[in-house]
Motif scaffolding. Structure first.
Motif, short mmCIF file in Angstrom:
data_model
loop_
_atom_site.label_atom_id
_atom_site.label_comp_id
_atom_site.label_asym_id
_atom_site.label_seq_id
_atom_site.Cartn_x
_atom_site.Cartn_y
_atom_site.Cartn_z
N ASP A 150 0.84 -1.20 0.00
CA ASP A 150 0.00 0.00 0.00
C ASP A 150 0.88 1.25 0.00
N SER B 259 -1.90 2.12 7.24
CA SER B 259 -2.40 1.18 6.22
C SER B 259 -2.00 -0.25 6.58
N ASN C 90 -4.91 -3.09 6.93
CA ASN C 90 -4.92 -4.27 6.06
C ASN C 90 -4.55 -5.56 6.79
#
Length: 157
Positions: free
Chosen positions: A111, A117, A121
């Motif tokens: 990402d 992030s 995730n």
């Protein structure tokens, strides 16, 4: 992941040129939990972007998987199970999910490479994985943070 004739042949060829690695074989595996993710993450490794990976310590234990170890060599597989590279583990640290650092998140190469992030995730990913074992996601769950370097790349056959 079970070693296949292709994996065994690749490792055998590698240790002929690198006999010092003969006792350092860890395992053969692919990234993620689906073919798209396996190939995407493998490509990040092959491009030199991804130098870290994280796994769920408890699920590794439940599945009977070897925990990564410093200087261990793993064969990375593509989504079809073909060996594509050998990595050497440089560093392994087992820490709670909520203590994973921005530096480690960046090393994963995914990402935008931010810790935010990474957390988002990986919470999704670990939740999917743990669901099969009736284990809820937990911010204190132990995460195996592994950093590695590529030591060999095999072109697709």
């Amino acid at each position: 992941m079970t070693d296949t004739p292709a994996v065994e042949a690749y490792w055998s060829t590698y240790i002929k040129a690198h006999p010092e690695a003969a006792e350092l074989y860890d395992s053969a595996w692919s990234f993620g939990d689906n073919p798209r993710l396996a190939n995407e993450l493998l490509e990040l490794v092959l491009k030199g972007i991804k130098t870290g990976t994280a796994s769920d310590y408890d699920l590794n234990e439940i599945r009977g998987l070897t925990q990564p170890f410093a200087h261990g060599h793993s064969i990375l597989l593509d989504a079809s199970g073909e060996p594509r590279a050998i990595i050497e583990t440089i560093k392994v640290e087992v820490i709670p999910f909520d203590e994973v650092t921005a530096e480690f998140a960046y090393s994963e190469g995914e990402d935008d490479r931010s810790l935010e992030s990474w957390r988002y995730n990986h919470e999704l990913y670990f939740t999917r994985e743990r669901k099969a074992y009736d284990k809820p996601f937990d911010l204190q769950m132990k995460v195996v943070c592994e950093n590695f370097q590529i030591v060999d790349i095999r072109q697709p056959q």
